[in-house]
Structure formats: C-alpha cells, structure tokens
Design a protein around this motif. Structure first.
Motif, PDB file in Angstrom:
ATOM      1  N   PRO A  33      30.805  53.301  41.941  1.00 46.40           N
ATOM      2  CA  PRO A  33      31.643  54.049  41.147  1.00 46.40           C
ATOM      3  C   PRO A  33      30.693  53.963  39.046  1.00 46.40           C
ATOM      4  O   PRO A  33      30.049  52.986  39.244  1.00 46.40           O
ATOM      5  CB  PRO A  33      33.149  53.412  40.695  1.00 46.40           C
ATOM      6  CG  PRO A  33      32.687  51.864  40.518  1.00 46.40           C
ATOM      7  CD  PRO A  33      31.333  51.871  42.466  1.00 46.40           C
ATOM      8  N   ALA A  34      31.217  54.606  38.444  1.00 43.53           N
ATOM      9  CA  ALA A  34      30.457  54.767  37.584  1.00 43.53           C
ATOM     10  C   ALA A  34      30.553  53.729  36.360  1.00 43.53           C
ATOM     11  O   ALA A  34      32.097  53.013  36.662  1.00 43.53           O
ATOM     12  CB  ALA A  34      30.681  56.097  36.408  1.00 43.53           C
ATOM     13  N   ASP A  35      29.808  52.751  35.428  1.00 48.98           N
ATOM     14  CA  ASP A  35      30.842  52.144  34.561  1.00 48.98           C
ATOM     15  C   ASP A  35      29.884  51.388  33.286  1.00 48.98           C
ATOM     16  O   ASP A  35      28.281  51.340  33.358  1.00 48.98           O
ATOM     17  CB  ASP A  35      30.296  50.511  35.619  1.00 48.98           C
ATOM     18  CG  ASP A  35      30.850  49.299  34.886  1.00 48.98           C
ATOM     19  OD1 ASP A  35      30.801  49.497  33.603  1.00 48.98           O
ATOM     20  OD2 ASP A  35      30.392  48.315  35.061  1.00 48.98           O
TER      21      ASP A  35
END
Length: 74
Positions: A33-35
């Motif tokens: 996931p985007a972080d």
C-alpha cells in the motif's frame, strides 16, 4: 528529470517551451500500500545529511521541497 533556465523543454503532448527556471525532480517507485511517510524517508535518505552541503546550495540557489500524493480512481 532536470533542466536549467533557458533550456528547451518538450512536453508529452509535443508542445515546446523555454524554461524560466531550473528544476531537478526525484521520484520514488510506487508501492502497495501507499505510505507517504516511508516515501519521504526513502527519498530524503538518499540525499546527503551534510548540513554544510545544504548551506552551500541554499546560498547559490532558491530551493523548495514539494511532496505530493497523486491519487486516481480505478
């Protein structure tokens, strides 16, 4: 991507313009996931931590840092 003031820049659409200022961009690869926090640490971790280097650059150039998160619908 990087260019200097006065350089000719072609867009993806084929238009051409002359740069009013120089630019250097640096991107992190996409992850799932985007972080955002991890991306900032990754990008800044690749740069020198030497404050004297940053002072010298800042004395010669106008510097700004932009961090954007671009989302699109699937």
């Amino acid at each position: 991507m990087a260019y200097g003031r006065g350089d000719t820049i072609a867009s993806k659409l084929g238009t051409v313009r002359v740069a009013k200022f120089g630019l250097w961009t640096y991107h992190a690869p996409e992850t799932e996931p985007a972080d955002v926090d991890a991306k900032a640490v990754e990008l800044l971790g690749r740069l020198t931590p030497d404050i004297e280097v940053w002072r010298q650059l800042a004395s010669r150039f106008n510097m700004s840092l932009f961090c954007g998160w671009f989302m699109e619908r699937a």
